[in-house]
Motif scaffolding. Structure first.
Motif, short mmCIF file in Angstrom:
data_model
loop_
_atom_site.label_atom_id
_atom_site.label_comp_id
_atom_site.label_asym_id
_atom_site.label_seq_id
_atom_site.Cartn_x
_atom_site.Cartn_y
_atom_site.Cartn_z
N LEU A 33 0.85 -1.19 0.00
CA LEU A 33 0.00 0.00 0.00
C LEU A 33 0.88 1.23 0.00
O LEU A 33 1.90 1.28 0.69
CB LEU A 33 -0.90 0.01 1.24
N GLY A 34 0.48 2.23 -0.77
CA GLY A 34 1.35 3.41 -0.80
C GLY A 34 0.69 4.64 -1.35
O GLY A 34 -0.44 4.62 -1.84
N ALA A 35 1.43 5.71 -1.27
CA ALA A 35 1.03 7.00 -1.84
C ALA A 35 1.79 7.21 -3.12
O ALA A 35 3.01 7.08 -3.16
CB ALA A 35 1.33 8.13 -0.86
N GLY A 36 1.05 7.52 -4.16
CA GLY A 36 1.71 7.77 -5.44
C GLY A 36 1.12 9.01 -6.10
O GLY A 36 0.47 8.90 -7.11
N GLY A 37 1.30 10.17 -5.50
CA GLY A 37 2.17 10.30 -4.37
C GLY A 37 1.72 11.37 -3.39
O GLY A 37 0.69 12.02 -3.52
N ILE A 38 2.61 11.55 -2.43
CA ILE A 38 2.54 12.68 -1.51
C ILE A 38 3.25 13.85 -2.18
O ILE A 38 4.40 13.73 -2.60
CB ILE A 38 3.21 12.33 -0.18
N MET A 39 2.56 14.98 -2.26
CA MET A 39 3.17 16.18 -2.86
C MET A 39 3.97 16.89 -1.77
O MET A 39 3.44 17.71 -1.01
CB MET A 39 2.09 17.08 -3.45
N LEU A 40 5.23 16.54 -1.68
CA LEU A 40 6.05 16.88 -0.52
C LEU A 40 6.12 18.37 -0.21
O LEU A 40 6.11 18.75 0.97
CB LEU A 40 7.46 16.30 -0.70
N PRO A 41 6.18 19.26 -1.22
CA PRO A 41 6.22 20.69 -0.87
C PRO A 41 4.97 21.20 -0.15
O PRO A 41 4.99 22.30 0.39
CB PRO A 41 6.38 21.38 -2.23
N ASN A 42 3.89 20.41 -0.13
CA ASN A 42 2.70 20.80 0.63
C ASN A 42 2.82 20.49 2.11
O ASN A 42 1.95 20.86 2.89
CB ASN A 42 1.46 20.06 0.10
N HIS A 43 3.90 19.79 2.51
CA HIS A 43 3.96 19.22 3.86
C HIS A 43 5.32 19.44 4.52
O HIS A 43 6.32 19.72 3.87
CB HIS A 43 3.71 17.70 3.79
N SER A 44 5.33 19.22 5.81
CA SER A 44 6.58 19.11 6.56
C SER A 44 7.14 17.71 6.39
O SER A 44 6.42 16.73 6.61
CB SER A 44 6.31 19.38 8.05
N PRO A 45 8.41 17.57 5.99
CA PRO A 45 8.98 16.22 5.89
C PRO A 45 8.89 15.42 7.18
O PRO A 45 8.68 14.21 7.14
CB PRO A 45 10.45 16.51 5.51
N LEU A 46 9.01 16.09 8.34
CA LEU A 46 8.88 15.38 9.61
C LEU A 46 7.50 14.77 9.75
O LEU A 46 7.35 13.61 10.17
CB LEU A 46 9.17 16.32 10.77
N LEU A 47 6.47 15.54 9.41
CA LEU A 47 5.10 15.04 9.55
C LEU A 47 4.88 13.82 8.65
O LEU A 47 4.27 12.82 9.07
CB LEU A 47 4.11 16.14 9.18
N ILE A 48 5.38 13.87 7.42
CA ILE A 48 5.22 12.73 6.51
C ILE A 48 5.99 11.52 7.04
O ILE A 48 5.50 10.39 6.98
CB ILE A 48 5.68 13.11 5.10
N ALA A 49 7.18 11.74 7.57
CA ALA A 49 7.95 10.63 8.13
C ALA A 49 7.21 9.99 9.29
O ALA A 49 7.19 8.76 9.43
CB ALA A 49 9.33 11.12 8.58
N GLU A 50 6.57 10.79 10.12
CA GLU A 50 5.81 10.24 11.25
C GLU A 50 4.59 9.46 10.76
O GLU A 50 4.30 8.37 11.25
CB GLU A 50 5.38 11.37 12.17
N GLN A 51 3.87 10.03 9.80
CA GLN A 51 2.66 9.37 9.32
C GLN A 51 2.99 8.04 8.65
O GLN A 51 2.29 7.03 8.87
CB GLN A 51 1.93 10.29 8.35
N PHE A 52 4.05 8.01 7.85
CA PHE A 52 4.38 6.76 7.17
C PHE A 52 5.12 5.80 8.09
O PHE A 52 5.14 4.59 7.84
CB PHE A 52 5.13 7.05 5.87
N GLY A 53 5.70 6.31 9.17
CA GLY A 53 6.20 5.42 10.20
C GLY A 53 5.05 4.70 10.88
O GLY A 53 5.13 3.50 11.21
N MET A 54 3.94 5.41 11.11
CA MET A 54 2.76 4.77 11.69
C MET A 54 2.19 3.72 10.75
O MET A 54 1.83 2.61 11.17
CB MET A 54 1.70 5.83 12.00
N LEU A 55 2.11 4.05 9.46
CA LEU A 55 1.60 3.08 8.50
C LEU A 55 2.48 1.83 8.45
O LEU A 55 1.99 0.71 8.37
CB LEU A 55 1.51 3.72 7.11
N SER A 56 3.80 2.03 8.52
CA SER A 56 4.72 0.90 8.50
C SER A 56 4.56 0.03 9.74
O SER A 56 4.74 -1.19 9.69
CB SER A 56 6.17 1.38 8.39
#
Length: 357
Positions: free
Chosen positions: A83-106
């Motif tokens: 399962l994945g995001a294709g994709g996350i538009m990274l400039p819309n977000h904080s990289p830390l927040l995305i890392a935390e969210q996908f750490g939770m998914l993992s």
């Protein structure tokens, strides 16, 4: 790498699905989300490799403003598929927040999470501004990916301002709690539809997903650049390519064509700065298109592989011959969610994927 058995033998490419939770005129978001779950379960049963969703904002025809939230639900609704995001538009977000969210998914689905990142806003300029997206963020995209990797791997160098900032869940939390980091990291993909993204993916040594569904992009040049310039990294030893393409397969090829017309009209509306809305095929047929509008509609119709399952399957085989992609991702579209189900089923049948339980 999974391979797909074709009518002429074994095709050396994996098959995956991209679902944008499309909501045609007359369909609610709640209905679309129920269909997303059903389609993900179907792709899981039929042996597809991945099921991705992408980020869009302020589009009435696409209900995926936060793919990671839908993915959290899908972790409990599927068994094997990645399962994945294709994709996350990274400039819309904080990289830390995305890392935390996908750490939770993992942590929810260990070894089954992908994170594809892109630099487009996934919306119009006014909505991008409302997302607090700064105009200079595109130029910082490589830096943002570097930050994202640093947070995911908890591996900022000494002296970095984020050295003491940690994404949780992740490797740092596991270390502090004296347990193995068994969840693993999400598989990070670089997305794009241009030579810019090809150069970046090659420099980072990451797998590359090329979005062929956006008009007549030069996939041949982009993939040549990526493969020629690829630098091996700890994450990837050799180039790895996925190509996504719009498909609409149905037992009735005329119905596949009709459903494709809805998606083509939605793209035309976007070019005209109108909302991305999926009109019914009947409304599209009744639209008095000008000559220029007809050219755009015809281009997007031609850009979608539509027809019977066999016709779409043969077209996918030809695409593989052109690109030598390791994997092809079906971008399902159309006014009716039923066309997305038939597309997945018929392509799976053509390539001899398992029927499933």
């Amino acid at each position: 790498m999974m391979t797909a058995a074709s009518s002429s033998g074994t095709a050396p490419f994996g098959l995956s699905v991209l679902d944008n939770a499309l909501t045609g005129i007359g369909t609610s978001a709640s209905e679309a989300y129920r269909e997303v779950i059903a389609l993900a379960q179907l792709a899981d049963r039929r042996g597809f490799q991945r099921y991705w969703m992408s980020e869009h904002h302020a589009m009435p025809g696409a209900s995926t403003s936060s793919p990671q939230m839908m993915l959290a639900r899908l972790t409990g609704e599927t068994q094997r598929i990645r399962l994945g995001a294709g994709g996350i538009m990274l400039p819309n977000h904080s990289p830390l927040l995305i890392a935390e969210q996908f750490g939770m998914l993992s942590a929810l689905a260990p070894g089954r999470i992908d994170l594809g990142v892109g630099r487009a806003p996934g919306t119009d300029q006014a909505t991008a501004a409302a997302l607090r997206r700064r105009h200079d963020h595109d130029d910082r995209f490589p830096e943002q990916i570097g930050e994202l990797v640093g947070f995911l791997e908890d591996d900022f160098p000494e002296g970095h301002p984020y050295r003491a900032v940690h994404a949780v869940p992740g490797p740092w939390q596991a270390e502090q709690n004296r347990v193995p980091h068994t969840e693993g990291l999400p598989e990070l993909w670089t997305l794009g539809s241009s030579t810019y993204s090809a150069h970046l993916a090659a420099r980072l040594g990451r797998p590359y997903a090329f979005a062929l569904q956006f008009g007549r992009a030069d996939v041949t040049s982009a993939l040549r650049i990526y493969r020629d310039a690829f630098r091996p990294s700890p994450a990837l030893a050799k180039p790895r390519v996925m190509v996504s393409v719009s498909v609409a397969a149905h037992d009735d090829p005329e119905e596949a064509r009709r459903q494709t017309s809805s998606t083509a009209m939605a793209m035309l509306r976007m070019f005209q700065r109108k909302p991305y809305a999926l009109l019914s095929p009947e409304e599209v047929a009744a639209y008095p298109a000008t000559l220029d509008e007809r050219r755009v509609l015809d281009m997007y119709m031609a850009n979608t592989l539509h027809g019977t399952g066999s016709e779409v399957g043969v077209a996918l085989e030809r695409l593989h011959e052109q690109t030598s992609a390791d994997e092809i991702m079906l971008v399902t579209g159309g006014h009716s969610r039923e066309i997305q189900t038939s597309s997945v089923e018929l392509v799976a049948d053509h390539f001899g994927l398992p029927v499933g339980a």
